[in-house]
Design a protein around this motif. Structure first.
Motif, PDB file in Angstrom:
ATOM      1  N   GLN A 146     -54.220  51.197 -25.347  1.00 37.46           N
ATOM      2  CA  GLN A 146     -55.482  51.937 -25.249  1.00 37.46           C
ATOM      3  C   GLN A 146     -56.573  51.325 -26.110  1.00 37.46           C
ATOM      4  OE1 GLN A 146     -52.840  55.754 -25.579  1.00 37.46           O
ATOM      5  NE2 GLN A 146     -54.894  56.459 -25.173  1.00 37.46           N
ATOM      6  N   HIS A 171     -45.385  52.798 -26.958  1.00 37.20           N
ATOM      7  CA  HIS A 171     -46.364  53.896 -26.802  1.00 37.20           C
ATOM      8  C   HIS A 171     -46.937  53.835 -25.391  1.00 37.20           C
ATOM      9  CE1 HIS A 171     -49.550  56.658 -28.706  1.00 37.20           C
ATOM     10  NE2 HIS A 171     -49.760  56.651 -27.399  1.00 37.20           N
ATOM     11  N   TYR A 172     -46.246  54.504 -24.477  1.00 36.79           N
ATOM     12  CA  TYR A 172     -46.682  54.518 -23.081  1.00 36.79           C
ATOM     13  C   TYR A 172     -46.846  53.087 -22.570  1.00 36.79           C
ATOM     14  CZ  TYR A 172     -47.799  59.553 -23.161  1.00 36.79           C
ATOM     15  OH  TYR A 172     -47.734  60.925 -23.227  1.00 36.79           O
ATOM     16  N   ASN A 179     -43.302  56.981 -27.967  1.00 33.70           N
ATOM     17  CA  ASN A 179     -44.376  57.959 -28.061  1.00 33.70           C
ATOM     18  C   ASN A 179     -44.120  59.098 -27.060  1.00 33.70           C
ATOM     19  OD1 ASN A 179     -47.209  58.795 -28.785  1.00 33.70           O
ATOM     20  ND2 ASN A 179     -47.372  58.606 -26.561  1.00 33.70           N
ATOM     21  N   TYR A 194     -52.865  69.115 -29.911  1.00 32.38           N
ATOM     22  CA  TYR A 194     -54.290  69.105 -29.548  1.00 32.38           C
ATOM     23  C   TYR A 194     -54.823  70.489 -29.278  1.00 32.38           C
ATOM     24  CZ  TYR A 194     -53.894  64.094 -29.126  1.00 32.38           C
ATOM     25  OH  TYR A 194     -53.692  62.773 -29.396  1.00 32.38           O
ATOM     26  N   GLU A 252     -50.764  62.770 -34.189  1.00 33.62           N
ATOM     27  CA  GLU A 252     -51.908  62.871 -33.272  1.00 33.62           C
ATOM     28  C   GLU A 252     -52.489  64.272 -33.330  1.00 33.62           C
ATOM     29  OE1 GLU A 252     -51.303  61.658 -29.224  1.00 33.62           O
ATOM     30  OE2 GLU A 252     -49.967  60.030 -29.811  1.00 33.62           O
ATOM     31  N   TRP A 295     -56.024  61.403 -33.994  1.00 30.09           N
ATOM     32  CA  TRP A 295     -55.916  60.537 -32.833  1.00 30.09           C
ATOM     33  C   TRP A 295     -57.274  59.926 -32.481  1.00 30.09           C
ATOM     34  CZ3 TRP A 295     -52.823  57.582 -30.398  1.00 30.09           C
ATOM     35  CH2 TRP A 295     -53.264  56.968 -29.229  1.00 30.09           C
ATOM     36  N   VAL A 346     -59.438  54.070 -24.989  1.00 32.56           N
ATOM     37  CA  VAL A 346     -59.221  54.521 -23.612  1.00 32.56           C
ATOM     38  C   VAL A 346     -58.365  55.786 -23.610  1.00 32.56           C
ATOM     39  CG1 VAL A 346     -58.145  53.920 -21.407  1.00 32.56           C
ATOM     40  CG2 VAL A 346     -59.374  52.168 -22.715  1.00 32.56           C
ATOM     41  N   ALA A 399     -55.526  58.097 -22.372  1.00 31.48           N
ATOM     42  CA  ALA A 399     -54.260  57.851 -21.653  1.00 31.48           C
ATOM     43  C   ALA A 399     -54.180  58.722 -20.408  1.00 31.48           C
ATOM     44  CB  ALA A 399     -53.071  58.133 -22.554  1.00 31.48           C
ATOM     45  N   GLY A 400     -54.636  59.961 -20.553  1.00 28.21           N
ATOM     46  CA  GLY A 400     -54.481  60.891 -19.433  1.00 28.21           C
ATOM     47  C   GLY A 400     -55.425  60.608 -18.283  1.00 28.21           C
ATOM     48  N   THR A 401     -56.610  60.050 -18.599  1.00 33.12           N
ATOM     49  CA  THR A 401     -57.615  59.903 -17.535  1.00 33.12           C
ATOM     50  C   THR A 401     -58.053  58.458 -17.320  1.00 33.12           C
ATOM     51  OG1 THR A 401     -59.484  60.103 -19.064  1.00 33.12           O
ATOM     52  CG2 THR A 401     -58.550  62.160 -18.199  1.00 33.12           C
ATOM     53  N   TYR A 439     -62.735  60.266 -28.889  1.00 31.01           N
ATOM     54  CA  TYR A 439     -62.129  60.964 -30.044  1.00 31.01           C
ATOM     55  C   TYR A 439     -62.669  60.441 -31.361  1.00 31.01           C
ATOM     56  CZ  TYR A 439     -58.482  62.988 -27.067  1.00 31.01           C
ATOM     57  OH  TYR A 439     -57.806  63.699 -26.105  1.00 31.01           O
TER      58      TYR A 439
HETATM   59  C1  BGP Z   1     -51.319  61.802 -26.122  1.00 28.82           C
HETATM   60  C2  BGP Z   1     -51.016  60.311 -26.172  1.00 28.82           C
HETATM   61  C3  BGP Z   1     -52.109  59.456 -26.698  1.00 28.82           C
HETATM   62  C4  BGP Z   1     -53.500  59.973 -26.381  1.00 28.82           C
HETATM   63  C5  BGP Z   1     -53.613  61.484 -26.482  1.00 28.82           C
HETATM   64  C6  BGP Z   1     -54.956  62.023 -26.032  1.00 28.82           C
HETATM   65  O1  BGP Z   1     -50.545  62.375 -25.129  1.00 28.82           O
HETATM   66  O2  BGP Z   1     -49.892  60.084 -27.020  1.00 28.82           O
HETATM   67  O3  BGP Z   1     -51.888  58.152 -26.182  1.00 28.82           O
HETATM   68  O4  BGP Z   1     -53.954  59.478 -25.203  1.00 28.82           O
HETATM   69  O5  BGP Z   1     -52.614  62.115 -25.743  1.00 28.82           O
HETATM   70  O6  BGP Z   1     -54.906  62.246 -24.646  1.00 28.82           O
HETATM   71  P1  BGP Z   1     -56.029  61.635 -23.715  1.00 28.82           P
HETATM   72  O7  BGP Z   1     -56.205  60.217 -24.155  1.00 28.82           O
HETATM   73  O8  BGP Z   1     -55.528  61.769 -22.328  1.00 28.82           O
HETATM   74  O9  BGP Z   1     -57.265  62.468 -23.963  1.00 28.82           O
END
Ligand code: BGP
Length: 469
Positions: free
Chosen positions: A18, A128-129, A173, A309, A368, A415, A421, A423-425, A432
Motif C-alpha cells: 500500500q 500483509h495482504y 496481517n 477502527y 492499526e 494506521w 492506498v 486496502a479495502g477500496t 489516514y
Molecule cells: C486493515 C488493513 C490495512 C488497512 C486498513 C484500513 O484491514 O490491515 O491494510 O488497509 O484496514 O482499511 P482501508 O485501507 O480499506 O480503509
C-alpha cells in the motif's frame, strides 16, 4: 499519574503493497495486490497485468524510493516504533525460488537500519495482504500445504537476517480476514459460483495451513532470536447486538467467534470446541497432518496485535460470512458514520481492549487504528484535519481508560501516518495520514509530502507520553 506506561511504543503503521510502489523493480516479482485494481473487498484479481491499466500498488506512494524522507518525518513526530511489512515477493519473487533476491534483501537492510539510526523500533509483518502471485496461480494459495514450507523458509531467512534488530514480528496481517477477504489474507481465488461447502473447506484448510506456518515461524524465531516476540494479528473492530433480544445477543457472539477463532488457535494453541460445530455446519473436514496439533500447541504467539477502527451492530437472521462489519452489520443509531460508512466508536475501543485482555491475558499491541477521510487541501495548501485530531484524541483517551482497567497494552501504531492506498477500496481518496501525499484516485500527482494539522498534535501526544490528552 501517567496514563500510558513508560516506554509505551507510540508509532505508525503501513504495509508494503500500500506504500512502497516499485512493484517490479530490483528483482521484485508480482504479488497478488499487483493484479488487483480496486480493493481487496471486491475479492477479484486480473488474470495477468493488463498494460496501461492503473493498479494502485504499482507506484502506491513511492515509499520504496522516498523512505528516508518519510522516516525523517516519522522521527520528527517522535515515533518510538514503526510497523511495516516485508514484501514477500521482493525476497522470493515467485515464492518458490531456489535463492532469495539480493536487491530485495538490501532494501529491507537499509529500511531497518535507517529506522534504528533514528531510534525507531521496527515492527514487522511478514505477509500483509501480499503473497507472491505465483503461489496463487501455480499452487492455489494457502489451501495448498506447499505454502507452509515456502513461508517457513522465508520467515527463517528474515529472522536470521533481521532477528537481532527487530523485536516485534507478526506472520500474517488480519489472518481472520481469511474468511471474509480470502484473496487478501489466504491468497485464495474463490469463484462466486463455488459451492459453499468447497468454499468453506478451502478457507478453513487455508486457515489451518496458516496456523501451522505461524507456529513454525514462532518456533523458528525462538530458536534464532530468543529476545524477539511473535504476534498474532487480527482485524478486531467491535460488534454489538442490535437489541437485547437473546437471539440477537447469541447471533452476535457467534459472529464474534468467527474472528476470535483465529486468535483462540494462535494464542491458546488449540482448536476451540465451538469450531467443531462450525466445521460440521459447512461439512468441513480438515486435512491435519500428524504433529500439526502438537506444533500449534507448543508454539503459540507471545502477544496479540490487532486493528480497531469502528464497531458494527449485528442481529439474528443475518448471514455470518465473517467479520467485515460494514458489509454484514446493521447500523448503530448511537454512532456517527464516515463517508465510507464506518461507524466510529471510541468507547468501543476500550470495550474491545478489555474483551481481548480478559480472553487471553497476553500483551496487546494496537497495530492499526485510524480515520480514513477525503481530506482536501485548503486554498493555501494546508490541511486542517481537526476531525482526525478529534478521532485520535478520543480513541487514545479510551485506550488510557483500558490501561487503567488493567489491560496490558504495549503500543499503538496509527494506521497510515502518511496517506497510502486503501486496502479495502484501492483508493488514495480515503486518507489516514498525518502527512498528505499529492496523488489522486487515478494515480495523478507529484507524491509531494505535506504535514497536516494532526502531524503536530500527534508529535505533542508522543512527546508528553499522552499526558497532554
Ligand atoms: C486493515 C488493513 C490495512 C488497512 C486498513 C484500513 O484491514 O490491515 O491494510 O488497509 O484496514 O482499511 P482501508 O485501507 O480499506 O480503509
Amino acid at each position: 499519574m501517567d496514563r500510558f506506561p513508560a516506554g509505551f511504543l507510540w508509532g505508525g503503521a503501513i504495509a508494503a503493497n500500500q506504500a512502497e510502489g516499485a512493484w517490479s523493480e530490483d528483482g521484485k516479482g508480482p504479488a497478488i495486490p499487483d493484479v488487483v485494481r480496486g480493493g481487496f473487498a471486491a475479492g477479484t484479481a486480473d488474470p495477468e497485468i493488463v498494460s496501461e491499466r492503473y493498479y494502485p500498488s504499482h507506484e502506491a506512494v513511492g515509499f520504496y524510493h522516498r523512505f528516508r524522507e518519510d522516516l525523517d518525518l516519522f522521527a520528527e513526530m517522535g515515533f518510538k516504533c514503526f510497523r511495516t511489512s516485508i514484501a514477500w515477493s521482493r525476497i522470493f519473487p515467485n515464492g518458490d525460488d531456489a535463492e532469495p533476491n539480493p536487491q530485495g534483501l538490501a532494501f529491507y537492510d537499509a529500511l531497518i537500519d535507517e529506522l534504528l539510526a533514528r531510534g525507531i523500533e521496527p515492527v514487522i509483518t511478514l505477509s500483509h495482504y501480499e503473497t507472491p502471485l505465483h503461489l496463487l496461480r501455480a499452487y492455489g494459495g494457502w489451501s495448498n500445504r506447499s505454502l507452509v514450507g515456502f513461508f517457513e523458509r522465508y520467515a527463517r531467512l528474515a529472522f536470521e537476517r533481521w532477528g537481532g534488530k527487530v523485536r516485534w514480528w507478526m506472520a500474517f496481517n488480519e489472518i481472520n480476514n481469511a474468511h471474509t477477504m480470502p484473496l487478501a489474507a489466504a491468497a485464495l481465488e474463490l469463484p462466486a459460483d463455488m459451492a459453499p461447502a468447497e468454499r468453506a473447506r478451502r478457507i478453513y484448510q487455508a486457515a489451518h495451513n496458516m496456523f501451522v506456518a505461524s507456529a513454525l515461524a514462532a518456533k523458528a524465531l525462538r530458536e534464532i532470536a530468543p529476545a524477539a516476540r511473535m504476534g498474532a494479528m487480527l482485524s478486531l473492530s467491535g460488534v454489538y447486538p442490535k437489541t437485547c433480544a437473546p437471539d440477537d445477543v447469541l447471533a452476535t457472539m457467534q459472529l464474534r467467534r468467527r474472528s476470535l477463532f483465529f486468535s483462540d488457535v494462535l494464542l491458546r494453541g488449540a482448536y476451540p470446541g465451538y469450531a467443531r460445530r462450525i466445521f460440521d455446519e459447512f461439512g468441513v473436514r480438515l486435512d491435519i497432518a500428524d504433529g500439526d496439533l502438537g506444533l500449534i500447541a507448543a508454539n503459540t504467539c507471545d502477544y496479540l496485535g490487532f486493528s480497531y477502527y469502528r464497531t458494527t451492530a449485528f442481529r439474528a437472521g443475518l448471514p455470518i460470512i465473517g467479520h467485515t462489519g460494514g458489509v454484514l452489520g446493521v447500523e448503530n443509531p448511537y454512532l456517527p458514520k464516515t463517508e465510507w460508512g464506518w461507524q466510529t466508536d471510541p468507547t468501543g475501543f476500550r470495550y474491545v481492549c478489555n474483551e481481548l485482555w480478559d480472553r487471553y491475558q497476553k500483551p496487546l499491541f494496537v497495530v492499526e487504528n485510524g480515520l480514513g477521510t477525503a481530506d482536501a487541501p485548503g486554498p493555501d495548501g494546508a490541511i486542517d484535519d481537526q476531525y482526525r485530531i478529534a478521532y485520535l484524541e478520543a480513541h487514545l483517551k479510551e485506550l488510557a481508560e483500558a490501561i487503567a482497567d488493567g489491560c496490558d497494552v504495549v503500543g499503538y501504531t496509527w494506521w497510515g501516518p502518511i496517506d497510502i492506498v486503501s486496502a479495502g477500496t484501492g483508493e488514495m481518496k480515503k486518507r489516514y495520514g498525518f502527512i498528505h501525499v499529492d496523488k489522486d484516485n487515478d494515480g495523478r500527482g507529484t507524491l509531494k509530502r505535506t504535514r497536516k494539522a494532526s502531524f503536530h498534535r500527534y508529535k505533542e501526544i508522543i512527546a508528553t507520553n499522552g499526558a497532554c490528552l
